[in-house]
Design a protein around this motif. Structure first.
Motif, PDB file in Angstrom:
ATOM      1  N   ILE A  54       0.847  -1.207   0.000  1.00  0.00           N
ATOM      2  CA  ILE A  54       0.000   0.000   0.000  1.00  0.00           C
ATOM      3  C   ILE A  54       0.880   1.254   0.000  1.00  0.00           C
ATOM      4  O   ILE A  54       0.625   2.208  -0.740  1.00  0.00           O
ATOM      5  N   LYS A 108       3.767  13.547 -11.674  1.00  0.00           N
ATOM      6  CA  LYS A 108       4.958  13.279 -12.487  1.00  0.00           C
ATOM      7  C   LYS A 108       6.252  13.574 -11.734  1.00  0.00           C
ATOM      8  O   LYS A 108       7.107  14.330 -12.181  1.00  0.00           O
ATOM      9  N   ILE A 109       6.363  12.998 -10.552  1.00  0.00           N
ATOM     10  CA  ILE A 109       7.582  13.181  -9.766  1.00  0.00           C
ATOM     11  C   ILE A 109       8.541  12.044 -10.077  1.00  0.00           C
ATOM     12  O   ILE A 109       8.219  10.886  -9.854  1.00  0.00           O
ATOM     13  N   THR A 118       2.315   1.658  -3.424  1.00  0.00           N
ATOM     14  CA  THR A 118       1.275   2.076  -4.372  1.00  0.00           C
ATOM     15  C   THR A 118       0.948   3.555  -4.210  1.00  0.00           C
ATOM     16  O   THR A 118       0.809   4.286  -5.202  1.00  0.00           O
ATOM     17  N   VAL A 119       0.827   4.003  -2.953  1.00  0.00           N
ATOM     18  CA  VAL A 119       0.518   5.420  -2.710  1.00  0.00           C
ATOM     19  C   VAL A 119       1.657   6.300  -3.243  1.00  0.00           C
ATOM     20  O   VAL A 119       1.426   7.302  -3.923  1.00  0.00           O
ATOM     21  N   LEU A 132       3.843   5.613  -5.617  1.00  0.00           N
ATOM     22  CA  LEU A 132       3.869   5.588  -7.078  1.00  0.00           C
ATOM     23  C   LEU A 132       2.689   6.350  -7.667  1.00  0.00           C
ATOM     24  O   LEU A 132       2.813   7.004  -8.708  1.00  0.00           O
ATOM     25  N   THR A 133       1.519   6.276  -7.003  1.00  0.00           N
ATOM     26  CA  THR A 133       0.352   7.017  -7.490  1.00  0.00           C
ATOM     27  C   THR A 133       0.611   8.513  -7.419  1.00  0.00           C
ATOM     28  O   THR A 133       0.361   9.248  -8.385  1.00  0.00           O
ATOM     29  N   GLY A 156       3.515   9.959  -7.355  1.00  0.00           N
ATOM     30  CA  GLY A 156       4.564  10.253  -8.330  1.00  0.00           C
ATOM     31  C   GLY A 156       4.052  10.288  -9.752  1.00  0.00           C
ATOM     32  O   GLY A 156       4.530  11.065 -10.583  1.00  0.00           O
ATOM     33  N   THR A 157       3.038   9.481 -10.055  1.00  0.00           N
ATOM     34  CA  THR A 157       2.486   9.457 -11.407  1.00  0.00           C
ATOM     35  C   THR A 157       1.540  10.634 -11.630  1.00  0.00           C
ATOM     36  O   THR A 157       1.555  11.268 -12.686  1.00  0.00           O
ATOM     37  N   VAL A 158       0.750  10.946 -10.609  1.00  0.00           N
ATOM     38  CA  VAL A 158      -0.222  12.035 -10.749  1.00  0.00           C
ATOM     39  C   VAL A 158       0.488  13.360 -10.978  1.00  0.00           C
ATOM     40  O   VAL A 158       0.121  14.142 -11.848  1.00  0.00           O
TER      41      VAL A 158
END
Lengths: 64, 212
Positions: free
Chosen positions: B78, B91-92, B81-82, B84-85, B87-89
């Motif tokens: 978890i 773009k980090i 996932t948090v 990476l989420t 970082g993706t949202v």
């Protein structure tokens, strides 16, 4: 929660983590573009499934 | 009078695999981080975290049949996932280092720059406009949290710029946008075919493209 010796919650989380990891990996390799409008709903769905599975009532013990 | 059977020894059931894998992942993570900090090896955290999440998922699937408590692995998954989420949202990138950095390329070629946290300045003042790729060059730069500044000399009149931030301000040749997900372009600043293409992004922070 276990059923026939299988931890269903662990199995659900495991499959979800593998799927999410592959998607994030493809995004980082620039083979797939993950957008906010996809990532957040999928995250909510996965979280909801995990919570729902974790809250499933246990089977009552067999009589006798 | 019958005697009670002796209690099973703690090691009789073997090592709990879930806990063993959780510990092994933490140890590997620590070793990788330490080697990266000591400059012994460079880890690409952009790939390391998703691969770590896949490993955690596989470990959960493999150990699900054993009926062991997998709380540690689920919690680790978890957290990954948090991270990476987020970082993706926004773009980090998780790679590229931390701090202030100035890059001064001398030739017009395709280049990629990354910085996780800090200020990245790309000064194109020393770039020789002759001898490069006549079709133009592409410079891609990404900063996670901080500031990204690109200084373009007047000798390069034709620039195609695409700049976006997750949260912050984007200022390209004096045209400013701010707030959530500000974006500029892609837009050319001249009628001739651009000789330089800028692809710039910041997760949280500012982008500035200006003339010297």
């Amino acid at each position: 929660m276990t059923e026939r010796g299988v931890d269903r919650v662990a199995l659900a989380f495991g499959i979800a983590f593998v799927a999410a990891g592959v998607l994030f990996l493809l995004d980082r390799l620039d083979l797939l573009e993950l957008e906010v409008s996809y990532v957040l709903p999928i995250f909510l769905i996965a979280l909801g499934v995990g919570i729902a599975l974790g809250g499933r009532p246990k089977e009552p013990p067999a009589p006798g | 009078m019958s005697e009670l059977p002796p209690p099973p020894s703690p090691g009789a059931r073997g090592w709990p695999l879930g806990r063993l894998l959780f510990g092994a992942i933490l140890v590997l993570l620590g070793i990788g981080w330490l080697l990266d900090s000591l400059d012994v090896a460079t880890l690409d955290w952009d790939l390391f975290l998703p691969i770590g999440l896949i490993v955690v998922g596989v470990a959960l699937v493999v150990t699900a049949r054993r009926g062991e408590g997998q709380g540690g692995l689920i919690a680790l998954g978890i957290v990954l996932t948090v991270l990476l989420t987020i970082g993706t949202v926004v773009k980090i990138p998780f790679s590229g280092g931390v701090g202030d950095r100035t890059e001064r390329p001398v030739s017009l070629q395709d280049r990629t720059y990354r910085l996780a946290i800090g200020k990245l300045t790309i000064d194109l003042g020393d770039v020789a406009t002759s001898g490069g790729d006549p079709a133009g060059a592409r410079i891609e730069a990404r900063v996670g949290i901080g500031e990204l500044v690109v200084i373009v000399p007047d000798r390069i009149p034709c620039v195609s710029t695409h700049a976006r931030a997750g949260l912050g301000e984007v200022n390209v040749f004096g045209e400013t946008q701010g707030g959530i997900a500000p974006e500029y372009g892609p837009e050319d600043v001249c009628l001739a075919p651009p000789v330089l293409e800028l692809e710039l992004s910041v997760g949280i922070g500012d982008i500035e493209v200006r003339r010297d």
